[in-house]
Design a protein around this motif. Structure first.
Motif, PDB file in Angstrom:
ATOM      1  N   ASP A  46       3.458  -9.351  -7.317  1.00 41.41           N
ATOM      2  CA  ASP A  46       3.246  -7.919  -7.174  1.00 41.41           C
ATOM      3  C   ASP A  46       4.547  -7.302  -6.684  1.00 41.41           C
ATOM      4  OD1 ASP A  46       3.241  -7.701  -4.122  1.00 41.41           O
ATOM      5  OD2 ASP A  46       1.620  -9.135  -4.443  1.00 41.41           O
ATOM      6  N   SER A 134       2.715   1.081  -5.988  1.00 44.63           N
ATOM      7  CA  SER A 134       2.901   1.180  -7.431  1.00 44.63           C
ATOM      8  C   SER A 134       1.653   1.784  -8.046  1.00 44.63           C
ATOM      9  CB  SER A 134       3.165  -0.204  -8.036  1.00 44.63           C
ATOM     10  OG  SER A 134       3.378  -0.108  -9.424  1.00 44.63           O
ATOM     11  N   THR A 137       0.374  -0.331 -12.034  1.00 44.98           N
ATOM     12  CA  THR A 137      -0.164  -1.682 -12.197  1.00 44.98           C
ATOM     13  C   THR A 137       0.280  -2.556 -11.042  1.00 44.98           C
ATOM     14  OG1 THR A 137      -0.160  -3.659 -13.605  1.00 44.98           O
ATOM     15  CG2 THR A 137       1.820  -2.290 -13.645  1.00 44.98           C
ATOM     16  N   ALA A 138      -0.502  -3.580 -10.743  1.00 45.68           N
ATOM     17  CA  ALA A 138      -0.145  -4.521  -9.682  1.00 45.68           C
ATOM     18  C   ALA A 138       0.962  -5.455 -10.131  1.00 45.68           C
ATOM     19  CB  ALA A 138      -1.374  -5.322  -9.247  1.00 45.68           C
ATOM     20  N   VAL A 139       1.101  -5.645 -11.437  1.00 41.30           N
ATOM     21  CA  VAL A 139       2.138  -6.530 -11.965  1.00 41.30           C
ATOM     22  C   VAL A 139       3.384  -5.700 -12.253  1.00 41.30           C
ATOM     23  CG1 VAL A 139       2.763  -8.124 -13.812  1.00 41.30           C
ATOM     24  CG2 VAL A 139       0.407  -8.032 -12.967  1.00 41.30           C
TER      25      VAL A 139
END
Length: 255
Positions: A46, A134, A137-139
């Motif tokens: 993350d 963010s 997205t977490a990715v």
């Protein structure tokens, strides 16, 4: 516009970092030439974990620039392979394998880098990193790793960062502009980094790893009247040894 004068006396480089456990500054490498371990505590892919890895990388680079031998480790339980791959994409120095090597290496200092308020390891110095917000997205998006790295570098590590589209776009524009300028300056005769500029850069990153001030010094150098372009080039190349932004990447690509 910043007015440069004669540089102050600059002796032995000393990187000082705030220990989050005490709130007091300590020497990152208290023993001259003593081995320092930098251990990043990150679990899961993350943006906040990547910021932890990036701060660890900056510590490694700053210590090496000061002549301190360093080895770095990655600690965590989840997505370690993914974190290492993301770290490579971001230009982060490779982490060593194995956490039991330190006892035989004569460590003089251990720096634990972890998200503030998280579970940090015992012993050594705790370097706290504020979280990344963010909205998408977490990715993290690694399609433009240089822009992501600059966006995270632009804020003090103890301040939260909002990593949104606007922040990444601003970082892309800045990085493209700087890389283009460096490629242009590289065509001029080389000149040394002015002593006072070198002092400002080293003072900034040795003062609790103040990377935003390093970036501000580069902005002043870009617009410093009467400074030879060759000196601007050498200044940016020198600072990039810490920043890791590949500022010299586009040399030779301009007509």
């Amino acid at each position: 516009m910043h007015a440069y004068g004669l540089p102050p006396a600059y002796a032995q480089a000393v990187l000082r970092i705030t220990d989050a456990r005490t709130g007091e500054p300590v020497e990152a490498a208290p023993a001259r030439r003593g081995l320092t371990r930098v251990e990043a505590h990150a679990s899961g892919l993350d943006p906040t974990s990547l910021r932890v890895l990036l701060v660890s990388d900056l510590l490694v680079r700053a210590l090496e620039l000061g002549g301190t031998p360093v080895w770095s480790l990655l600690s965590g339980e989840h997505e370690q392979a993914e974190l290492r791959a993301a770290a490579r994409a971001l230009g982060i120095r490779p982490f060593e394998d194995g956490g039991d090597l330190g006892s035989g290496l004569g460590e003089a200092q251990v720096l634990h880098v972890a998200v503030e308020g998280g579970a940090g390891a015992t012993g050594g110095v705790l370097v706290a990193v504020a979280p990344v917000e963010s909205p998408t997205t977490a990715v993290p998006d690694l399609s433009d790793p240089g822009a992501l790295r600059l966006a995270l570098l632009s804020h003090a590590r103890d301040l939260p960062v909002r990593l949104d589209t606007d922040a990444l776009e601003e970082a892309r524009r800045t990085l493209a502009h700087w890389r283009g300028s460096v490629a242009d300056w590289a065509r001029r005769p080389s000149r040394p980094v002015p002593d006072e500029v070198r002092v400002e850069l080293r003072t900034a990153w040795e003062d609790d790893l103040d990377v935003p001030e390093v970036l501000e010094v580069l902005r002043r150098v870009e617009n410093w009247p009467d400074l030879a372009d060759g000196a601007r080039f050498e200044t940016y190349a020198y600072a990039d040894r810490l920043l890791g932004l590949e500022l010299t990447r586009d040399i030779g690509s301009l007509a």
